[in-house]
Every structure is written in C-alpha cells, then in structure tokens.
Write a protein that holds these residues in place. Structure first.
Motif, PDB file in Angstrom:
ATOM      1  N   VAL A  25       5.755  22.329   3.329  1.00  0.00           N
ATOM      2  CA  VAL A  25       4.114  22.567   3.242  1.00  0.00           C
ATOM      3  C   VAL A  25       3.756  23.222   4.505  1.00  0.00           C
ATOM      4  CG1 VAL A  25       2.228  21.052   3.290  1.00  0.00           C
ATOM      5  CG2 VAL A  25       4.255  20.081   2.163  1.00  0.00           C
ATOM      6  N   ILE A  31       0.972  18.632  10.496  1.00  0.00           N
ATOM      7  CA  ILE A  31       0.552  17.645   9.928  1.00  0.00           C
ATOM      8  C   ILE A  31       1.261  16.471   9.966  1.00  0.00           C
ATOM      9  CG2 ILE A  31       0.011  16.602   7.487  1.00  0.00           C
ATOM     10  CD1 ILE A  31      -0.779  19.758   6.843  1.00  0.00           C
ATOM     11  N   ASP A  64     -11.270  16.458   7.315  1.00  0.00           N
ATOM     12  CA  ASP A  64     -10.628  15.980   5.934  1.00  0.00           C
ATOM     13  C   ASP A  64      -9.312  15.227   6.555  1.00  0.00           C
ATOM     14  OD1 ASP A  64     -12.719  16.893   4.811  1.00  0.00           O
ATOM     15  OD2 ASP A  64     -11.607  18.611   4.145  1.00  0.00           O
ATOM     16  N   ALA A  67      -9.892  11.716   7.583  1.00  0.00           N
ATOM     17  CA  ALA A  67     -10.505  10.986   6.480  1.00  0.00           C
ATOM     18  C   ALA A  67      -9.370  10.520   5.801  1.00  0.00           C
ATOM     19  CB  ALA A  67     -11.428  11.806   5.492  1.00  0.00           C
ATOM     20  N   ILE A  68      -8.328  11.352   5.439  1.00  0.00           N
ATOM     21  CA  ILE A  68      -6.922  11.016   4.886  1.00  0.00           C
ATOM     22  C   ILE A  68      -6.226   9.712   5.642  1.00  0.00           C
ATOM     23  CG2 ILE A  68      -4.683  11.625   4.162  1.00  0.00           C
ATOM     24  CD1 ILE A  68      -6.997  12.492   2.282  1.00  0.00           C
TER      25      ILE A  68
ATOM     26  N   ILE B  12     -20.110  16.652  10.309  1.00  0.00           N
ATOM     27  CA  ILE B  12     -19.157  16.088   9.532  1.00  0.00           C
ATOM     28  C   ILE B  12     -19.669  15.820   8.162  1.00  0.00           C
ATOM     29  CG2 ILE B  12     -17.785  13.859   9.071  1.00  0.00           C
ATOM     30  CD1 ILE B  12     -17.706  13.551  11.960  1.00  0.00           C
ATOM     31  N   ARG B  13     -19.009  16.069   7.168  1.00  0.00           N
ATOM     32  CA  ARG B  13     -19.575  15.994   5.597  1.00  0.00           C
ATOM     33  C   ARG B  13     -20.482  14.935   5.644  1.00  0.00           C
ATOM     34  NH1 ARG B  13     -15.778  14.354   2.017  1.00  0.00           N
ATOM     35  NH2 ARG B  13     -13.785  14.704   2.959  1.00  0.00           N
ATOM     36  N   LEU B  16     -19.216  11.637   3.752  1.00  0.00           N
ATOM     37  CA  LEU B  16     -18.210  10.739   4.516  1.00  0.00           C
ATOM     38  C   LEU B  16     -19.060   9.842   5.577  1.00  0.00           C
ATOM     39  CD1 LEU B  16     -15.515  13.310   6.017  1.00  0.00           C
ATOM     40  CD2 LEU B  16     -15.233  11.325   4.342  1.00  0.00           C
ATOM     41  N   HIS B 207     -13.244   9.871   1.305  1.00  0.00           N
ATOM     42  CA  HIS B 207     -12.268  10.066   1.962  1.00  0.00           C
ATOM     43  C   HIS B 207     -10.975  10.648   1.469  1.00  0.00           C
ATOM     44  CE1 HIS B 207     -14.932   7.599   4.279  1.00  0.00           C
ATOM     45  NE2 HIS B 207     -14.448   7.696   5.487  1.00  0.00           N
ATOM     46  N   TYR B 208     -10.656  10.433   0.315  1.00  0.00           N
ATOM     47  CA  TYR B 208      -9.446  10.757  -0.439  1.00  0.00           C
ATOM     48  C   TYR B 208      -9.824  11.968  -1.379  1.00  0.00           C
ATOM     49  CZ  TYR B 208      -5.075  10.988  -3.032  1.00  0.00           C
ATOM     50  OH  TYR B 208      -4.008  11.268  -3.535  1.00  0.00           O
ATOM     51  N   GLY B 218      -2.563  19.489  -7.628  1.00  0.00           N
ATOM     52  CA  GLY B 218      -2.764  20.709  -7.007  1.00  0.00           C
ATOM     53  C   GLY B 218      -4.442  20.623  -6.493  1.00  0.00           C
ATOM     54  N   ARG B 223     -11.599  20.028  -0.607  1.00  0.00           N
ATOM     55  CA  ARG B 223     -11.228  19.776   0.775  1.00  0.00           C
ATOM     56  C   ARG B 223     -10.701  21.106   1.496  1.00  0.00           C
ATOM     57  NH1 ARG B 223     -13.845  15.967  -0.849  1.00  0.00           N
ATOM     58  NH2 ARG B 223     -13.125  13.775  -1.303  1.00  0.00           N
ATOM     59  N   ALA B 224     -10.639  20.929   2.853  1.00  0.00           N
ATOM     60  CA  ALA B 224     -10.193  22.063   3.652  1.00  0.00           C
ATOM     61  C   ALA B 224      -8.681  22.050   3.978  1.00  0.00           C
ATOM     62  CB  ALA B 224     -11.055  22.158   4.862  1.00  0.00           C
ATOM     63  N   ILE B 225      -8.011  20.986   3.657  1.00  0.00           N
ATOM     64  CA  ILE B 225      -6.591  21.196   3.667  1.00  0.00           C
ATOM     65  C   ILE B 225      -6.222  20.904   2.076  1.00  0.00           C
ATOM     66  CG2 ILE B 225      -6.369  20.113   5.890  1.00  0.00           C
ATOM     67  CD1 ILE B 225      -5.796  17.551   4.656  1.00  0.00           C
ATOM     68  N   ASP B 226      -5.125  21.795   1.800  1.00  0.00           N
ATOM     69  CA  ASP B 226      -4.730  21.701   0.483  1.00  0.00           C
ATOM     70  C   ASP B 226      -4.001  20.503  -0.218  1.00  0.00           C
ATOM     71  OD1 ASP B 226      -1.933  21.910   0.874  1.00  0.00           O
ATOM     72  OD2 ASP B 226      -2.003  24.018   1.037  1.00  0.00           O
ATOM     73  N   ARG B 227      -3.756  20.360  -1.407  1.00  0.00           N
ATOM     74  CA  ARG B 227      -3.401  19.036  -1.981  1.00  0.00           C
ATOM     75  C   ARG B 227      -1.758  18.801  -1.482  1.00  0.00           C
ATOM     76  NH1 ARG B 227      -4.802  16.188  -6.543  1.00  0.00           N
ATOM     77  NH2 ARG B 227      -3.678  14.224  -6.414  1.00  0.00           N
ATOM     78  N   SER B 228      -1.026  19.726  -1.111  1.00  0.00           N
ATOM     79  CA  SER B 228       0.348  19.477  -0.527  1.00  0.00           C
ATOM     80  C   SER B 228       0.161  18.806   0.868  1.00  0.00           C
ATOM     81  CB  SER B 228       1.127  20.608  -0.644  1.00  0.00           C
ATOM     82  OG  SER B 228       1.559  21.019  -1.915  1.00  0.00           O
ATOM     83  N   GLN B 229      -0.728  19.549   1.526  1.00  0.00           N
ATOM     84  CA  GLN B 229      -0.956  18.938   3.008  1.00  0.00           C
ATOM     85  C   GLN B 229      -1.492  17.726   3.057  1.00  0.00           C
ATOM     86  OE1 GLN B 229      -3.344  22.395   4.185  1.00  0.00           O
ATOM     87  NE2 GLN B 229      -1.807  23.304   5.285  1.00  0.00           N
ATOM     88  N   LEU B 230      -2.405  17.549   1.968  1.00  0.00           N
ATOM     89  CA  LEU B 230      -3.129  16.158   1.836  1.00  0.00           C
ATOM     90  C   LEU B 230      -2.193  14.985   1.527  1.00  0.00           C
ATOM     91  CD1 LEU B 230      -6.486  15.883  -0.009  1.00  0.00           C
ATOM     92  CD2 LEU B 230      -4.849  14.235  -0.298  1.00  0.00           C
TER      93      LEU B 230
END
Lengths: 115, 245
Positions: A25, A31, A64, A67-68, B12-13, B16, B207-208, B218, B223-230
């Motif tokens: 990733v 991360i 973000d 938040a996760i 912050i958003r 949120l 938050h998610y 995908g 969000r500012a991080i992509d789905r894999s990172q998330l």
C-alpha cells in the motif's frame, strides 16, 4: 502471503506486524507506524509520527486517518462487548485473514469463537 | 507541534466535528436507562480508564480476572458498572460471555448495559480522534435533570445471535432501524438502545464511510487517503485492539 483488497494486492502479514515495508500500500509503512503510535502510550512518538504523516500525506489525510483510528477503536469495543458474530458476506475473508495474520478470539470454553 | 492547518477546529471536516459535538452533548440528556448525570459519569469513567493503574496491571496479567483492587471512580456508578466501563476501554479483546453473565448476576440488565456500551464506545471515539491529533479533549457537558424513559425498543429483541439480544432488522425496520434495511451486526449490537445505535451510525458514516461506499471496493468517498490506505489502517487498529471484526 497477500490478498486482494480494494483492487490492490495487500500483504496481510504486515497487519500483524510481520515482515517489512508497507504491505503493498502506498505509504503503507507510515500508515502502520501511525496506527501503532496512535494506540501506544508515548505522546512523543505519536507527535513525531503525526508530523511525518502530515508532511508526507497532508493535513486532510491526517484528519481522515485520525477519524479511522477513532471509529475502529469504537467499533472494536462494541463488537467485543456484545459478542456479535461477523456478518456473513465477510466470513470467508475473515477466516482467510485470521489464518494469515494469526489472530483469533477465543471464547470462554477456550475454543475459537465462531465470529 | 501540529502545523497551522490543524490548529483550528474549523479546519477539520465539519461533518466530523458535528458528529462529535452531538455525541458529547447528548450525554447530558437522560437516556433510556440512565440519567443524564449517570451518562456523563459513564463517559468520565471511559476517559479515566486510560490512566487507570488497576487496568494497566490487569492488561499485563495473564488472566484479566485475577487482579484484585478497585478503580478510583465516581460514586455515582456502582462498582461493577465502573469495572465494566474500564474493561471495555482497556482490555476489550478479553471480554467473555461469562464476564457479562457475572454483570447480569450483579443486576445489570441488557438494556442499560447496551446503553452503557454505546456511551463508552462513542466517547472513546471522540477522545481518540482528538488525542491522536494532539488536541485537548472536549469538556463533558453539565448533566440535565430528568428521568430516563425506562422503555426498551418497540420491537422485541431476540437472544441467540450475540451475547445480548438483537432486534432483527426485518422485524424492527421502521421502529428501530429508521427504514434502513442495511444493518450489519455492529449496528444491530446496539439495537436495544436505538438512540445509541443511531449516534454510532452517524459517527461511522462521518469517520469511516457511508455504507454504500463501504460496499464498493476502491470507493473512499472522497477521503484524503485512498481505500487501501484506509483499510490497512483500520485493520491494524483492530488488530492492535485484539479484534478484527
């Protein structure tokens, strides 16, 4: 060992802290270190990783990511305190992932929990 | 020190901050089973648990149920309930059905327990977010007067699926789930206290991801991080907490 996640190949062993790098990733190593620092006890380490995260991925990404960390810390408590099973569509993925990263919950009989 | 952008909450958003503000403010009002003062006390215990010496000792112990001692706690809550709050916060991966049955033997019924879990979990989420960003924790609100409703959901909850009874979404679609048939177990888990469940849903969406996005590989919903990172981050956080629901 790896698995397809979100359309990309991800090394699941990195979730358990084994191996090196970012698990396939982008910025994965950072991360993972961010997660470790967020749940750790050192404010100094958290501050250091936070600055690195913001410098590398930006302020919005940092928000973000925080938040996760927050919502998954919350959902873990709900799941663990209520003994819910895993939702059916996720069970195969969960079992495969459990085997790969070596994590299992055990119920009071000492047997692996069903969910 | 954080760089300039994150020094102001307004950066912050807003979804949120709104969800977090609601989560904290609603603590003050009487709930289904707890008064406003008790709800705020539960949140205060959730916050205090992180620095609790007994919890730290227990976390290191081979068995989490062997360490004697008491938590320094508010007199508003009975000791078993304080202990429940602290365990949920500090050692969730080693909670068991036998432990929950022990709480039931102490007189804690499932409805109040679920409301307590909802308060603990969402307070922890707000505090975790702010702590991770190096921001001060929000003050807990002044409790409002009034009695809890002491009425469970309008639809019967059924035992057997989890440690606590759940309201089946097919039976409580409009009364409990606000006509949203998409109800994974983590939502059903709080169905005995529907207001806590609704608050958790709002926290989860902000938050998610919204549930529709969750189901699309995908999709990171902007969000500012992509789905894999998330997902990598989420998986590591769950792993470190001893669970990967």
């Amino acid at each position: 060992m790896s698995s397809e996640a979100a359309g990309e190949e991800v090394d699941l062993e990195r979730i358990a802290g084994r191996g090196e790098g970012g698990g396939g990733v982008r910025h994965g190593d950072l991360i993972l270190r961010f997660a470790d620092a967020a749940l750790g006890d050192s404010a100094e380490e958290l501050g250091s990783v936070r600055r690195e995260f913001e410098a590398s991925l930006g302020s919005e990404a940092l928000v973000d990511a925080a938040a996760i960390v927050a919502i998954f810390s919350c959902n873990v408590r709900v799941a663990d305190a209520t003994g819910i099973p895993l939702d059916e569509p996720n069970q195969d993925v969960r079992l495969e992932t459990a085997e790969i990263i070596g994590i299992e919950r055990f119920d009071e009989t000492g047997e692996p929990a069903s969910g | 020190m954080l760089r300039g952008l994150l020094r102001e909450v307004s950066d912050i958003r807003t979804d949120l901050t709104a969800a977090q503000r609601t989560s904290i403010e609603r603590l003050a009002r009487p709930g289904m089973w707890w008064t406003g003062a008790e709800r705020v006390a539960i949140a205060a215990e959730a916050r205090a648990a992180r620095a609790c010496g007994l919890c730290r000792d227990r976390k290191q112990a081979l068995s989490p149920y062997g360490s004697p001692g008491e938590h320094a706690a508010t007199p508003l809550l009975a000791a078993p309930y304080v202990d429940a709050v602290h365990r949920i916060v500090t050692d969730p991966g080693r909670l068991t059905l036998a432990w929950l049955d022990g709480l039931r033997d102490e007189g804690l019924e499932d409805g109040p327990y679920i409301e307590l879990v909802g308060i603990v979990a969402t307070t922890l989420a707000v505090d975790t977010f702010r702590r991770v960003l190096g921001m001060p924790l929000p003050d807990l609100p002044e409790p409002q007067s009034g009695e809890p409703s002491r009425e469970g959901p309008a639809v019967a909850a059924r035992p057997g699926t989890a440690w606590v009874p759940l309201v089946d979404p097919r039976e409580g679609l409009s009364e409990v789930y606000d006509d949203n048939p998409i109800a994974p177990y983590v939502r059903q888990a709080l169905s005995l206290a529907p207001d806590e469940m609704r608050n958790l849903i709002e926290m989860e969406i902000t938050h998610y991801l919204p549930l529709e996005a969750m189901r699309r590989p995908g999709d990171a919903a902007g969000r500012a991080i992509d789905r894999s990172q998330l997902e990598l981050l989420a998986a590591r956080v769950s792993y470190l907490n001893g669970c990967f629901y």
